[in-house]
Design a protein around this motif. Structure first.
Motif, PDB file in Angstrom:
ATOM      1  N   ASP A 223       0.856  -1.187   0.000  1.00 30.37           N
ATOM      2  CA  ASP A 223       0.000   0.000   0.000  1.00 30.37           C
ATOM      3  C   ASP A 223       0.891   1.234   0.000  1.00 30.37           C
ATOM      4  O   ASP A 223       1.944   1.263   0.648  1.00 30.37           O
ATOM      5  N   TYR A 224       0.471   2.250  -0.700  1.00 24.25           N
ATOM      6  CA  TYR A 224       1.272   3.468  -0.852  1.00 24.25           C
ATOM      7  C   TYR A 224       0.338   4.585  -1.308  1.00 24.25           C
ATOM      8  O   TYR A 224      -0.756   4.319  -1.827  1.00 24.25           O
ATOM      9  N   PRO A 225       0.724   5.834  -1.118  1.00 26.37           N
ATOM     10  CA  PRO A 225      -0.124   6.928  -1.599  1.00 26.37           C
ATOM     11  C   PRO A 225      -0.326   6.839  -3.109  1.00 26.37           C
ATOM     12  O   PRO A 225       0.635   6.662  -3.870  1.00 26.37           O
ATOM     13  N   GLY A 226      -1.568   6.948  -3.552  1.00 28.09           N
ATOM     14  CA  GLY A 226      -1.865   6.821  -4.969  1.00 28.09           C
ATOM     15  C   GLY A 226      -1.167   7.857  -5.821  1.00 28.09           C
ATOM     16  O   GLY A 226      -0.858   7.611  -6.999  1.00 28.09           O
ATOM     17  N   GLU A 227      -0.885   9.026  -5.238  1.00 27.29           N
ATOM     18  CA  GLU A 227      -0.208  10.076  -6.016  1.00 27.29           C
ATOM     19  C   GLU A 227       1.147   9.607  -6.541  1.00 27.29           C
ATOM     20  O   GLU A 227       1.595  10.054  -7.606  1.00 27.29           O
ATOM     21  N   TRP A 228       1.822   8.725  -5.794  1.00 26.44           N
ATOM     22  CA  TRP A 228       3.176   8.343  -6.170  1.00 26.44           C
ATOM     23  C   TRP A 228       3.229   7.662  -7.532  1.00 26.44           C
ATOM     24  O   TRP A 228       4.254   7.706  -8.207  1.00 26.44           O
ATOM     25  N   LEU A 229       2.140   7.026  -7.937  1.00 23.21           N
ATOM     26  CA  LEU A 229       2.111   6.404  -9.253  1.00 23.21           C
ATOM     27  C   LEU A 229       2.318   7.419 -10.365  1.00 23.21           C
ATOM     28  O   LEU A 229       2.873   7.108 -11.416  1.00 23.21           O
ATOM     29  N   LEU A 230       1.849   8.630 -10.134  1.00 20.97           N
ATOM     30  CA  LEU A 230       1.883   9.646 -11.180  1.00 20.97           C
ATOM     31  C   LEU A 230       3.289  10.082 -11.524  1.00 20.97           C
ATOM     32  O   LEU A 230       3.513  10.758 -12.531  1.00 20.97           O
ATOM     33  N   ASP A 231       4.263   9.704 -10.677  1.00 22.81           N
ATOM     34  CA  ASP A 231       5.648  10.050 -10.962  1.00 22.81           C
ATOM     35  C   ASP A 231       6.340   9.035 -11.870  1.00 22.81           C
ATOM     36  O   ASP A 231       7.433   9.312 -12.378  1.00 22.81           O
ATOM     37  N   LEU A 232       5.745   7.864 -12.081  1.00 16.32           N
ATOM     38  CA  LEU A 232       6.420   6.847 -12.884  1.00 16.32           C
ATOM     39  C   LEU A 232       6.753   7.339 -14.299  1.00 16.32           C
ATOM     40  O   LEU A 232       7.818   6.995 -14.822  1.00 16.32           O
ATOM     41  N   PRO A 233       5.899   8.144 -14.952  1.00 11.06           N
ATOM     42  CA  PRO A 233       6.285   8.660 -16.275  1.00 11.06           C
ATOM     43  C   PRO A 233       7.539   9.538 -16.260  1.00 11.06           C
ATOM     44  O   PRO A 233       8.165   9.720 -17.309  1.00 11.06           O
ATOM     45  N   LEU A 234       7.927  10.071 -15.097  1.00 11.04           N
ATOM     46  CA  LEU A 234       9.140  10.886 -15.031  1.00 11.04           C
ATOM     47  C   LEU A 234      10.388  10.066 -15.338  1.00 11.04           C
ATOM     48  O   LEU A 234      11.429  10.636 -15.706  1.00 11.04           O
ATOM     49  N   LEU A 235      10.306   8.749 -15.211  1.00  8.64           N
ATOM     50  CA  LEU A 235      11.464   7.898 -15.485  1.00  8.64           C
ATOM     51  C   LEU A 235      11.906   8.007 -16.935  1.00  8.64           C
ATOM     52  O   LEU A 235      13.043   7.670 -17.259  1.00  8.64           O
ATOM     53  N   ASN A 236      11.008   8.458 -17.806  1.00  7.78           N
ATOM     54  CA  ASN A 236      11.333   8.571 -19.224  1.00  7.78           C
ATOM     55  C   ASN A 236      11.598  10.008 -19.654  1.00  7.78           C
ATOM     56  O   ASN A 236      11.676  10.283 -20.853  1.00  7.78           O
ATOM     57  N   LEU A 237      11.744  10.925 -18.697  1.00  9.89           N
ATOM     58  CA  LEU A 237      11.939  12.340 -19.021  1.00  9.89           C
ATOM     59  C   LEU A 237      13.204  12.866 -18.364  1.00  9.89           C
ATOM     60  O   LEU A 237      13.571  12.442 -17.269  1.00  9.89           O
ATOM     61  N   ASN A 238      13.886  13.798 -19.050  1.00  7.96           N
ATOM     62  CA  ASN A 238      14.907  14.579 -18.369  1.00  7.96           C
ATOM     63  C   ASN A 238      14.274  15.889 -17.906  1.00  7.96           C
ATOM     64  O   ASN A 238      13.101  16.171 -18.198  1.00  7.96           O
ATOM     65  N   PHE A 239      15.043  16.696 -17.184  1.00  5.90           N
ATOM     66  CA  PHE A 239      14.463  17.899 -16.583  1.00  5.90           C
ATOM     67  C   PHE A 239      13.933  18.852 -17.648  1.00  5.90           C
ATOM     68  O   PHE A 239      12.842  19.420 -17.502  1.00  5.90           O
ATOM     69  N   GLY A 240      14.677  19.025 -18.740  1.00  4.38           N
ATOM     70  CA  GLY A 240      14.229  19.930 -19.786  1.00  4.38           C
ATOM     71  C   GLY A 240      12.931  19.480 -20.426  1.00  4.38           C
ATOM     72  O   GLY A 240      12.047  20.300 -20.721  1.00  4.38           O
ATOM     73  N   GLN A 241      12.790  18.188 -20.657  1.00  5.65           N
ATOM     74  CA  GLN A 241      11.550  17.664 -21.232  1.00  5.65           C
ATOM     75  C   GLN A 241      10.386  17.864 -20.280  1.00  5.65           C
ATOM     76  O   GLN A 241       9.268  18.162 -20.702  1.00  5.65           O
ATOM     77  N   TRP A 242      10.647  17.688 -18.974  1.00  4.90           N
ATOM     78  CA  TRP A 242       9.590  17.911 -17.997  1.00  4.90           C
ATOM     79  C   TRP A 242       9.171  19.376 -17.991  1.00  4.90           C
ATOM     80  O   TRP A 242       7.978  19.685 -17.904  1.00  4.90           O
ATOM     81  N   CYS A 243      10.127  20.294 -18.100  1.00  2.78           N
ATOM     82  CA  CYS A 243       9.794  21.723 -18.157  1.00  2.78           C
ATOM     83  C   CYS A 243       8.908  22.023 -19.375  1.00  2.78           C
ATOM     84  O   CYS A 243       7.940  22.782 -19.276  1.00  2.78           O
ATOM     85  N   GLU A 244       9.244  21.428 -20.522  1.00  2.75           N
ATOM     86  CA  GLU A 244       8.423  21.627 -21.718  1.00  2.75           C
ATOM     87  C   GLU A 244       7.004  21.101 -21.508  1.00  2.75           C
ATOM     88  O   GLU A 244       6.019  21.737 -21.906  1.00  2.75           O
ATOM     89  N   GLN A 245       6.902  19.943 -20.870  1.00  3.94           N
ATOM     90  CA  GLN A 245       5.587  19.357 -20.618  1.00  3.94           C
ATOM     91  C   GLN A 245       4.770  20.234 -19.679  1.00  3.94           C
ATOM     92  O   GLN A 245       3.578  20.479 -19.920  1.00  3.94           O
ATOM     93  N   MET A 246       5.385  20.721 -18.613  1.00 10.30           N
ATOM     94  CA  MET A 246       4.661  21.574 -17.678  1.00 10.30           C
ATOM     95  C   MET A 246       4.251  22.886 -18.335  1.00 10.30           C
ATOM     96  O   MET A 246       3.169  23.434 -18.044  1.00 10.30           O
ATOM     97  N   THR A 247       5.073  23.410 -19.217  1.00  6.20           N
ATOM     98  CA  THR A 247       4.721  24.638 -19.941  1.00  6.20           C
ATOM     99  C   THR A 247       3.454  24.420 -20.757  1.00  6.20           C
ATOM    100  O   THR A 247       2.560  25.280 -20.788  1.00  6.20           O
ATOM    101  N   GLN A 248       3.357  23.265 -21.411  1.00  5.01           N
ATOM    102  CA  GLN A 248       2.164  22.950 -22.192  1.00  5.01           C
ATOM    103  C   GLN A 248       0.946  22.787 -21.299  1.00  5.01           C
ATOM    104  O   GLN A 248      -0.139  23.305 -21.610  1.00  5.01           O
TER     105      GLN A 248
END
Length: 453
Positions: free
Chosen positions: A131-156
């Protein structure tokens, strides 16, 4: 066969025979609000009371001899007793949402039938659930992103409604930051707090699911507060760079630590060796919130499923010691007791419509998928065409007609609101009696279907 020979076979069977002792690693997966804590509490309760209720009427539970919940030898055990206390209080309340990691170990002992049972004796199955907080699952896609890509995604994402309306002032502050300028730690800490507050509003005010980084909402006990001091830089992209003291350098370093040690460590330790998966989805709440919430749920669930490994390994894969993959997936629309019996299957169908493309990919990998509309603890009772239940924070009962659920989810994701009520648990729940539910017996039987009993 002589008595001496029979005794020898029994002793041999007890001496580590892998056919007698099995461990099922079950991943109970669900975003925040899906009802994981209530589900696990009900699962333990149903197994503890396997000689009563619906479980007693079906195989293989007619051969289930005993159930043991192991807690003393488990690090961070699931708070079963706390959940029971909340459910049996007066007035009853739902268990608190999961705030950190915990584990469930259940030992089930079955008595085989026929001649083989006389030779081998009982068979044991251990069910392990994290059992774990459900929010933590939402971070799994970060494994395929670098910081710059994440910044681009958040901008969108911040440019699209409803996030654009929720982040007007925060977006202006983030856009003012020069990625190459020297970072101000005090301002960064303040911005991180503002980003956390923004994610909270996305979840509570707009019903959005994709809220990253998830530990900003539920940090857990294994993350130092300062390591969560980073934010997306809206003037940066995957080609940006900066020195170690710049906004880019500081935020990138902490993002990389978060991704490589927190997220990857969580995934590697708990999800790489699952046998089966139960995916719990609260479909009714985003249907009530509207098109944007449904679209965000679709994106979140597709991204989460892409992070798992589905499909059965063949003989060659086992020989070469490839890691095992999830063989079976139960997809469950939860809290369906809020609507009438004829509408519960419609809720499940809408969930499967929402995820049709990703489910096709999973099935193509040879995975068995079972759709089960579910209510881990049924809070309503039916009287004619109406439902009767208690409301959270109030006494007495209400009688209501639930809203209509479409037979299929429109491709536009535009549906009429089912107008949900906040229901409290039913009264009179006790550990020594099976909780009222909807189709928990089907799900528990499904979990054990693959076991050699």
């Amino acid at each position: 066969m002589s008595n001496k020979s029979a005794n020898w076979f029994k002793q041999a069977g007890r001496a580590g025979n892998p056919l007698r002792r099995q461990r099922l690693r079950v991943g109970v997966t669900g975003l925040s609000g899906a009802g994981k804590t209530t589900f696990i509490t009900s699962l333990i309760n149903q197994l503890e009371n396997h000689q009563k209720g619906l479980l007693a009427q079906r195989a293989p539970f007619d051969r289930l001899v005993s159930v043991r919940w192991r807690r003393d030898e488990v690090k961070q055990p699931f708070p079963y007793l706390d959940s029971l206390a909340a459910l049996s209080a007066e007035p009853a309340t739902w268990p608190q949402s999961t705030a950190d990691l915990s584990r469930v170990l259940l030992d089930l002992r079955f008595k085989p039938q026929g001649l083989l049972g006389k030779v081998q004796g009982t068979r044991d199955v251990s069910i392990e659930i994290l059992d774990y907080p459900g929010e933590w699952l939402l971070d799994l896609p970060l494994l395929n992103l670098n910081f710059g890509q994440w910044c681009e995604q958040m901008t969108q994402w911040l440019a699209q409604s409803p996030r654009a309306e929720l982040a007007v002032s925060l977006r202006e502050r983030l856009q003012s930051l020069d990625p190459q300028a020297e970072a101000d730690e005090a301002e960064l800490a303040d911005l991180a707090g503002a980003w956390s507050a923004f994610l909270q509003r996305c979840r509570s005010d707009a019903g959005l699911s994709r809220n990253q980084p998830a530990r900003f909402l539920q940090p857990g006990s294994d993350v130092a507060a300062q390591m969560l001091h980073f934010v997306p830089l809206l003037r940066a992209n995957q080609h940006s760079e900066g020195n170690a003291k710049s906004w880019w350098g500081v935020c990138e370093a902490r993002f990389n630590y978060y991704r490589d040690f927190i997220v990857r460590g969580f995934y590697d330790e708990h999800f790489r060796h699952l046998d089966q998966q139960v995916l719990l989805v609260d479909m009714l709440t985003p249907m009530d919130a509207g098109q944007a919430a449904l679209s965000d749920l679709k994106g979140a669930m597709e991204a989460v499923l892409e992070s798992f490994h589905y499909g059965q390994n063949g003989f060659l894969a086992r020989l070469l010691r490839f890691r095992p993959r999830i063989r079976r997936l139960a997809l469950c629309a939860t809290k369906v007791d809020k609507v009438g019996p004829l509408q519960q299957r419609a809720v499940q169908q809408c969930l499967e419509d929402l995820m049709v493309d990703r489910l096709a990919d999973v099935r193509h990998g040879g995975v068995e998928i079972k759709g089960i509309p579910l209510s881990a603890i049924r809070a309503t009772r039916q009287e004619g065409d109406a439902l009767v239940a208690g409301l959270q924070g109030k006494t007495g009962w209400v009688r209501y007609q639930p809203g209509d659920i479409p037979a299929h989810l429109p491709q536009s994701l535009q549906v009429n609101s089912p107008q949900l009520l906040a229901l409290r648990p039913p009264p009179g729940l006790h550990r020594n009696e099976p909780f009222p539910h909807y189709r928990m017996d089907d799900l528990v039987a499904w979990l054990l279907k693959g076991a050699r009993l």
